[in-house]
Scaffold this active site. Structure first.
Site, mmCIF file in Angstrom:
data_model
loop_
_atom_site.group_PDB
_atom_site.id
_atom_site.type_symbol
_atom_site.label_atom_id
_atom_site.label_comp_id
_atom_site.label_asym_id
_atom_site.label_seq_id
_atom_site.Cartn_x
_atom_site.Cartn_y
_atom_site.Cartn_z
ATOM 1 N N ALA A 1 47.896 8.631 42.615
ATOM 2 C CA ALA A 1 48.269 8.189 41.695
ATOM 3 C C ALA A 1 49.339 9.320 41.459
ATOM 4 O O ALA A 1 50.574 9.277 41.391
ATOM 5 C CB ALA A 1 48.160 7.685 40.570
ATOM 6 N N ASP A 2 48.580 10.519 41.335
ATOM 7 C CA ASP A 2 49.347 11.889 40.938
ATOM 8 C C ASP A 2 49.537 12.160 42.432
ATOM 9 O O ASP A 2 50.856 12.699 42.587
ATOM 10 C CB ASP A 2 48.156 13.015 40.597
ATOM 11 C CG ASP A 2 47.676 12.403 39.728
ATOM 12 O OD1 ASP A 2 48.209 12.056 38.063
ATOM 13 O OD2 ASP A 2 46.691 13.082 38.876
ATOM 14 N N PRO A 3 48.860 12.395 43.622
ATOM 15 C CA PRO A 3 49.988 12.808 44.747
ATOM 16 C C PRO A 3 50.646 12.415 45.025
ATOM 17 O O PRO A 3 51.928 12.589 45.787
ATOM 18 C CB PRO A 3 49.206 13.402 45.512
ATOM 19 C CG PRO A 3 47.725 11.924 45.173
ATOM 20 C CD PRO A 3 47.716 12.521 43.400
#
Length: 295
Positions: free
Chosen positions: A163-165
């Site tokens: 989710a972060d990248p």
């Protein structure tokens, strides 16, 4: 590629989403300056070996850096002087944090009208979850993404951050669009990206399928339709195969594993989809008979 040569980016982010979005712009040639708190720095800096952890390196390469206490008036004014030289300003924090520091979008727009201001949050600028913290696993879970990649009740989470990248890529995409528009409009933009909506965007295929059919896609359905397998060999190493929907690739796989009879047993794509679980089990048993280099 140096497409963004001459563009300066200020990265005030921490952990992954903000820093990685800035890194992506740096990969395209932008001059990225990471601004960190004195004595603290990005929390990803620290591990048992010191202040340059692999996680920090992964999301902060190709940047210059400076420490600056912009909670103090003199530090804030120095930061404004630095912002005056920048094209892009990247932050990832909960709504209201930058405003309390005197660095909200409205304030910066008044002083720096051509600035592209990218604000990355967990759930957006408003709404019932706006003030909640969000990390990678939260985005995977609330978006439904995690349900597409696990079966059973194992509580462990596999693999690196997703989710972060993904949020970083959407942020970089929005920044690029804003920079392009600025060429014509000569004005800056507010680019707002959040973790939850980014993961919903990534899951567009299973979500669309659900709205079209009223049923969630089974965990291994995509692999079955594309005839994809992760097979373990005798030496414990793995091979990833993707036979796709074309009969010719399936037939070549059958010949390679000495199972030519399968060509007639499973002659159509529909047959292979229906019997995917059986094929996966049998192929895994076959590939366990040789080391990966032999295959």
């Amino acid at each position: 590629m140096r497409a963004l040569a001459g563009i300066r980016v200020l990265d005030l982010g921490g952990f992954i989403t903000g820093p990685f979005a800035a890194l992506l712009l740096g990969e395209l040639g932008a001059d990225v300056i990471k601004v960190e708190w004195p004595g603290k720095g990005d929390k990803f800096r620290y591990d048992e070996r010191g202040l340059y952890s692999p996680q920090f390196q992964a999301h902060n390469r190709n940047k210059r850096s400076v420490t600056l206490d912009y909670a103090r008036p003199e530090g804030l004014e120095i930061l404004h002087e630095l912002i005056a030289t920048a094209d892009v300003f990247v932050v990832n924090s909960r709504p209201g944090v930058m405003e309390r520091l005197g660095l909200g979008y409205e304030v910066l727009r008044e002083r720096h009208p051509r600035l592209i201001y990218c604000s990355i949050t967990g759930f957006g600028a408003d709404g019932p979850y706006a003030d909640r913290p969000a990390f990678d696993n939260v985005g995977q879970a609330l978006s439904g993404w995690m349900s597409r990649h696990r079966r059973g009740d194992d509580p462990r989470v596999v693999g690196p951050a997703i989710a972060d990248p993904v949020t970083s890529y959407y942020a970089a995409l929005g920044i690029l669009a804003a920079l392009y528009d600025r060429v014509h409009s000569n004005r800056g933009h507010l680019v707002e990206v959040n973790l939850l909506e980014s993961m919903i965007g990534l899951a567009i295929e299973p979500i669309t399928n659900y709205f079209a059919t009223g049923q969630p896609i089974p965990v291994y359905q995509r692999a079955a339709t594309s005839q994809a397998y992760n097979l373990t060999c005798k030496d414990g190493k793995r091979i990833g195969l993707h036979a796709s929907m074309l009969d010719k690739f399936w037939q070549r796989l059958c010949r390679a594993v000495c199972r030519e009879a399968w060509i007639n047993v499973y002659p159509t794509r529909a047959d292979r989809i229906e019997h995917y679980e059986r094929l996966a089990s049998e192929l895994n048993a076959i590939f366990r008979t040789r080391n990966r280099d032999e295959w």
